[in-house]
Scaffold this motif. Structure first.
Motif, PDB file in Angstrom:
ATOM      1  N   ILE A 109      -2.676  49.989  21.216  1.00  0.00           N
ATOM      2  CA  ILE A 109      -1.416  49.768  21.910  1.00  0.00           C
ATOM      3  C   ILE A 109      -0.909  48.388  21.501  1.00  0.00           C
ATOM      4  O   ILE A 109      -1.644  47.402  21.593  1.00  0.00           O
ATOM      5  N   ILE A 121       2.330  52.972  20.584  1.00  0.00           N
ATOM      6  CA  ILE A 121       0.988  53.540  20.775  1.00  0.00           C
ATOM      7  C   ILE A 121       0.612  54.324  19.533  1.00  0.00           C
ATOM      8  O   ILE A 121       1.432  55.063  18.971  1.00  0.00           O
ATOM      9  N   SER A 145      -2.039  59.467  29.392  1.00  0.00           N
ATOM     10  CA  SER A 145      -3.496  59.280  29.463  1.00  0.00           C
ATOM     11  C   SER A 145      -4.193  60.525  28.939  1.00  0.00           C
ATOM     12  O   SER A 145      -5.269  60.435  28.331  1.00  0.00           O
ATOM     13  N   PHE A 179      -2.238  53.896  30.040  1.00  0.00           N
ATOM     14  CA  PHE A 179      -2.724  54.771  28.969  1.00  0.00           C
ATOM     15  C   PHE A 179      -4.136  55.301  29.209  1.00  0.00           C
ATOM     16  O   PHE A 179      -4.637  56.074  28.397  1.00  0.00           O
TER      17      PHE A 179
END
Lengths: 431, 431
Positions: free
Chosen positions: A132, A173, A116, A92
């Motif tokens: 997360i 997420i 990302s 991420f």
């Protein structure tokens, strides 16, 4: 007049994250609606690919909450394998990191930038970390992370081990974003998810809109698609540089075994033909292959006939599933075809699928819904090869009036290599 | 079904060079003619920017030699400051390295990818190193260098100190490239250099074509353009994240002095207005500025009136020079205008210049020649904002028939920020 020393005082190196922060439009972050949909797209793409690679029927939950004007919280939860703690910041927070970009395999996301990039967009518009939550079935962690853009890395700023995962495995997420907005237009997450559901009948997608409305795109097929396979490269798709990079990293010692084990469709007989045409001995130590020799081998590849690459690693949606998918528009009549695999430049296999639905939708005329590897293409309709192909058809010959006949046309392109016109564009190149 | 451990075995990190090798089309390397022109463009851009920053009247020499089918050697020589040995691999071998990307200054190249991208294209198509000869007036070196794409660095493989520089100062880069071709079409290096010369009348450009023909685009003005200046950012162009990044890297201790010294058009009085509207004290320790405070400051920027940003750092070509430039088409009549500076989003200054030439050219109809910061835009004419602007004009009102009137229309956009539609595209975004 200045000297070299004056000028080179200012010399500086940007990280790839800083580059894409300056060029966020290259990742599709332009405009409030598109930015919102791109965020959802990147997070969903990641989730669906994770399920598919692991052979899990996806259960995806997307929730968008409004926090203020042009300010939302977006979360996506999947039921894939979960991510080990030590990989969370890489998945991420590090651009160009991933398990996809370097493998010859069909996947929705390909560049290792997507999710990302979403975390980056979140951070530069809100200053907030991403959260997360991930359980691998054994370990479960809740992590807050920031990006260090200068270093192109993620940094955990808070982590909590959760003792009881309650039987849950998967990843969630949660990000905040500003300069985004939500509506129900065809460019919205709502339509994007609807289109995703059409192309992924094996996925169940639950969506909570900002006003609390809960929409379920149900699973209409319980058949798990085959997991994508890594495919060996085909000689016709190789460049001289590719050969040398592979030769440097392979386990084979001699050219002959390298060609047969590293590429597809190279039999012992074809290897001998390559030796004959290129003049490079199959006993050559592959670690010592020169540019000139590799170039002669690539020239031989161009001259020699090889069987077309296998398409067994490609996973089309399938005619039955497409018809199930487009039944969402309630057509009077629908039909679908999965064309036979073809190859591009002789080395890259692809499959085209088309579904056609008559009636049932709002408004007259042809609606084109475009996909690449089952991922909806919502933007950049002009300039897309799929659109141009549809436009090039003489529809009158089929009794179709482009302006008035109520048609929905579904097109999916499946390949290990999707020729996007450029990063962040949802248009396929015309060749 | 696979587990997380199975999947994350394959996790890998790509370098930015590997990314752009896979996505060379994003740098404009698509097709044999375009790739050739992009190579020349990147090398020339580097050379002209180097001269301009140093305040040197450019003498550029471009030579293209054919080596085989679709195989050429290309060299570009300039008379700028030269490059100290220790910076050579960074300039020509490290992507995202440079002196331009992080400064608010007008320049032709902006991303720090261009010339390293050219070296990359050379290497992956020919396997040959690039040769760089550079003299700073004191030291002179001849260097052969390769790229290590996995590490995104240049590697010197051979270097020779040259004792007698013979009074020469400057840099010459020589590369080989395959999958390129040379012709005289409007997309060729020939037309590109002709267009460069029109927009850079202070440059002398000598060009040796593959057949040995020598073409000189003479210097038609000895007036050195002002060197570009680094400009402070204007409040209207700042995001919350920008403020915090600047605050972290500035020398000022208090918010008040940070605002006044770091931004343009912030007087003591305006700073007080910012304090009042945002509620953030000017005595605040700038190192401790929070996201919330920075956000309130940005909101204040949007409400408060500021003087438009200065355009003194922008260097237009100038009306006289445009007329000199377009005299190359031998028109019967020509006229040019440099419009007053305007600002985009209130914070980014830009200048539009237009030249109009009647007659003298080949063929009827309007030819549009487009530039951004004096750099010719040869490709991607469709979809370019300049083109759309020209199309949107009701030419009949001016007695011009778009199909038959022999007009050449010259448009140059000058700004610290050129809104390319995406990297590698020679089209400006429409907003």
């Amino acid at each position: 007049m200045k000297t070299a020393d004056d000028l080179f005082k200012e010399f500086k190196i940007l990280s790839v994250s800083e580059f894409f922060k300056k060029n966020a439009d290259m990742l599709g972050y332009t405009g409030k609606i598109r930015s919102m949909t791109v965020l959802v797209h990147e997070m969903i793409t990641n989730a669906l690919d994770a399920c598919e690679e692991a052979g899990i029927l996806p259960e995806i939950r997307v929730e968008i909450d409004q926090r203020g004007e042009f300010h939302y919280e977006i979360s996506v939860e999947d039921n894939a394998t979960g991510i080990p703690l030590k990989f969370i910041t890489n998945v991420f927070g590090k651009m160009l990191a991933g398990s996809k970009a370097h493998r010859n395999m069909q996947s929705r996301g390909q560049q290792g930038i997507g999710v990302s990039g979403a975390v980056m967009y979140s951070q530069v518009t809100t200053g907030q970390p991403a959260t997360i939550v991930s359980s691998t079935g054994e370990d479960m962690w809740r992590v807050k992370m920031n990006l260090d853009l200068q270093k192109n890395t993620g940094k955990i700023i808070e982590k909590n081990k959760i003792k009881d995962n309650d039987g849950w495995r998967g990843t969630k997420i949660i990000i905040e974003a500003k300069d985004v907005t939500y509506n129900k237009s065809r460019y919205s997450p709502h339509n994007y998810l609807r289109m995703s559901s059409i192309a992924n009948p094996h996925a169940r997608i639950e969506f909570i809109e900002p006003d609390g409305t809960k929409i379920v795109f149900p699973r209409s097929s319980k058949e798990m698609p085959k997991p994508p396979k890594i495919m060996k490269l085909h000689p016709k798709g190789m460049s001289t540089d590719d050969i040398l990079v592979m030769a440097r990293n392979c386990r084979a010692r001699k050219l002959g075994s390298f060609l047969r084990s590293g590429l597809t469709r190279v039999s012992r007989k074809k290897a001998e033909e390559i030796e004959q045409v290129s003049g490079v001995s199959l006993d050559k130590d592959v670690g010592k292959l020169t540019w000139d020799e590799a170039e002669r081998i690539v020239k031989a590849f161009k001259i020699i006939d090889f069987m077309a690459p296998s398409s067994e690693g490609l996973i089309p949606i399938g005619e039955k599933n497409i018809i199930k998918g487009i039944s969402l528009v309630n057509p009077e009549f629908s039909v679908a075809i999965t064309r036979s695999p073809r190859t591009y430049k002789g080395g890259i296999p692809f499959i085209i699928e088309v579904g056609l639905a008559y009636g049932g939708k709002n408004g007259p005329g042809i609606d084109i819904i475009r996909y690449a590897n089952r991922s909806p293409l919502v933007f950049d309709q002009g300039g897309c090869a799929i659109n141009e192909a549809v436009k090039s058809i003489d529809w009158r010959r089929y009794g179709v009036n482009v302006e008035s006949t109520p048609l929905t046309l579904f097109v999916n392109v499946t390949s290990t290599h999707i020729p996007y016109t450029s990063a962040g564009k949802q248009a396929l190149a015309m060749e």
